[in-house]
Design a protein around this motif. Sequence first.
Motif, PDB file in Angstrom:
ATOM      1  N   LEU A 171      37.008 -24.631  -4.144  1.00 43.17           N
ATOM      2  CA  LEU A 171      36.033 -25.355  -4.946  1.00 43.17           C
ATOM      3  C   LEU A 171      34.823 -25.648  -4.075  1.00 43.17           C
ATOM      4  O   LEU A 171      34.958 -26.192  -2.973  1.00 43.17           O
ATOM      5  N   LEU A 172      33.659 -25.265  -4.556  1.00 36.12           N
ATOM      6  CA  LEU A 172      32.415 -25.564  -3.860  1.00 36.12           C
ATOM      7  C   LEU A 172      31.734 -26.733  -4.555  1.00 36.12           C
ATOM      8  O   LEU A 172      31.337 -26.629  -5.724  1.00 36.12           O
ATOM      9  N   ALA A 191      26.590 -20.763  -3.221  1.00 40.50           N
ATOM     10  CA  ALA A 191      27.775 -20.548  -4.059  1.00 40.50           C
ATOM     11  C   ALA A 191      27.834 -19.124  -4.593  1.00 40.50           C
ATOM     12  O   ALA A 191      28.905 -18.508  -4.651  1.00 40.50           O
ATOM     13  N   ALA A 192      26.685 -18.588  -4.980  1.00 42.62           N
ATOM     14  CA  ALA A 192      26.643 -17.227  -5.515  1.00 42.62           C
ATOM     15  C   ALA A 192      27.058 -16.208  -4.456  1.00 42.62           C
ATOM     16  O   ALA A 192      27.740 -15.220  -4.758  1.00 42.62           O
ATOM     17  N   PRO A 199      37.255 -16.297  -4.811  1.00 44.16           N
ATOM     18  CA  PRO A 199      37.326 -16.993  -6.097  1.00 44.16           C
ATOM     19  C   PRO A 199      36.757 -18.403  -5.962  1.00 44.16           C
ATOM     20  O   PRO A 199      37.322 -19.228  -5.240  1.00 44.16           O
ATOM     21  N   VAL A 200      35.678 -18.687  -6.651  1.00 41.70           N
ATOM     22  CA  VAL A 200      34.970 -19.961  -6.510  1.00 41.70           C
ATOM     23  C   VAL A 200      35.016 -20.763  -7.807  1.00 41.70           C
ATOM     24  O   VAL A 200      34.687 -20.254  -8.876  1.00 41.70           O
ATOM     25  N   ILE A 201      35.424 -22.007  -7.683  1.00 45.37           N
ATOM     26  CA  ILE A 201      35.268 -22.977  -8.763  1.00 45.37           C
ATOM     27  C   ILE A 201      34.015 -23.781  -8.418  1.00 45.37           C
ATOM     28  O   ILE A 201      33.941 -24.390  -7.351  1.00 45.37           O
ATOM     29  N   LEU A 202      33.051 -23.769  -9.299  1.00 46.12           N
ATOM     30  CA  LEU A 202      31.776 -24.430  -9.024  1.00 46.12           C
ATOM     31  C   LEU A 202      31.795 -25.864  -9.536  1.00 46.12           C
ATOM     32  O   LEU A 202      32.164 -26.133 -10.685  1.00 46.12           O
ATOM     33  N   PRO A 220      30.852 -17.890 -11.143  1.00 44.12           N
ATOM     34  CA  PRO A 220      32.089 -18.428 -10.564  1.00 44.12           C
ATOM     35  C   PRO A 220      33.308 -18.009 -11.378  1.00 44.12           C
ATOM     36  O   PRO A 220      33.185 -17.485 -12.495  1.00 44.12           O
ATOM     37  N   SER A 221      34.485 -18.265 -10.826  1.00 42.61           N
ATOM     38  CA  SER A 221      35.711 -18.027 -11.575  1.00 42.61           C
ATOM     39  C   SER A 221      36.055 -19.224 -12.456  1.00 42.61           C
ATOM     40  O   SER A 221      36.929 -19.139 -13.313  1.00 42.61           O
ATOM     41  N   GLY A 222      35.361 -20.345 -12.231  1.00 39.57           N
ATOM     42  CA  GLY A 222      35.585 -21.531 -13.055  1.00 39.57           C
ATOM     43  C   GLY A 222      34.575 -22.608 -12.727  1.00 39.57           C
ATOM     44  O   GLY A 222      33.808 -22.492 -11.760  1.00 39.57           O
ATOM     45  N   VAL A 223      34.554 -23.649 -13.537  1.00 42.10           N
ATOM     46  CA  VAL A 223      33.651 -24.786 -13.309  1.00 42.10           C
ATOM     47  C   VAL A 223      34.436 -26.090 -13.412  1.00 42.10           C
ATOM     48  O   VAL A 223      35.465 -26.165 -14.091  1.00 42.10           O
TER      49      VAL A 223
END
Length: 265
Positions: A171-172, A191-192, A199-202, A220-223
């Motif tokens: 998670l960023l 983040a990009a 795999p990044v959760i923003l 992202p892969s999620g928020v």
Amino acid sequence: GGVWSAGSFGWRIDHARTRSRCCHQDAPRPGMTSPHPSVKICSLRHVVHADWVVAAGADQFGLIFAPHARRLVAVDDARLIVARARSIAGPVPPKAVGVFLDQSASEINQIAESVDLDAIQILTHARPVAWEEIERPAIPVFRPAPDADLDQLLREIASTFGRNARVSSILLDAFAPTIGGAGVLGNWTIAAQVAKRYPVILAGGLNPTNVTEAIAAVHPSGVDVSSGVETDNLKDRTKIDTFVKNARQALAECDETASSVRPAV
């Protein structure tokens, strides 16, 4: 109880093949596969919040166990929230994610077992995490400063993945003096770049109005949202509904775009 693996919650390490299903059109690092893009509503504190999250169609909800956090939830209340969400949801209820800060692995595991969490989200500040002792799928939190060095950040992320197979995603969050729910906008540029590889959760300053733009910019892969779906520091059902709707649509469009440019295999 049961067998826990990073794959049961989020991204998994698959050494046999590489296959990209994330939103970003660039494939993540070799060996990683992604789940369906996810939307998480964080810092639930009351049982009624479970009703709102399930009705909105969120994939995950967060419960904060970090000491002294403003949105801290008691273990007994968290247990009720989780039970309620699972009792009213369909065959695939939203995942319950516990949020921790500088707590021992034994304390994290104890709370996770008591509440029956699906995964844990860990922010390190002054105390390193004994990743090998964590018993649930784990989501490390990184909060890069505005002038953060991308290469150094990527090395830290790689090291975290390398130390524990239970790490399912990262998670960023925004760099802010407070921990969580500060409403400060994250660094979408960094983040990009990270999302091209991991795999990044923003998280960080997201709300129903800007989540579409954020997803388009970062892929992202999620928020993850907390204060962005609150009014006067209280969860707002209308904002939760709108956030989930907008995020779900943006993630779907992002995934369709990625699929259209991805070569056939």
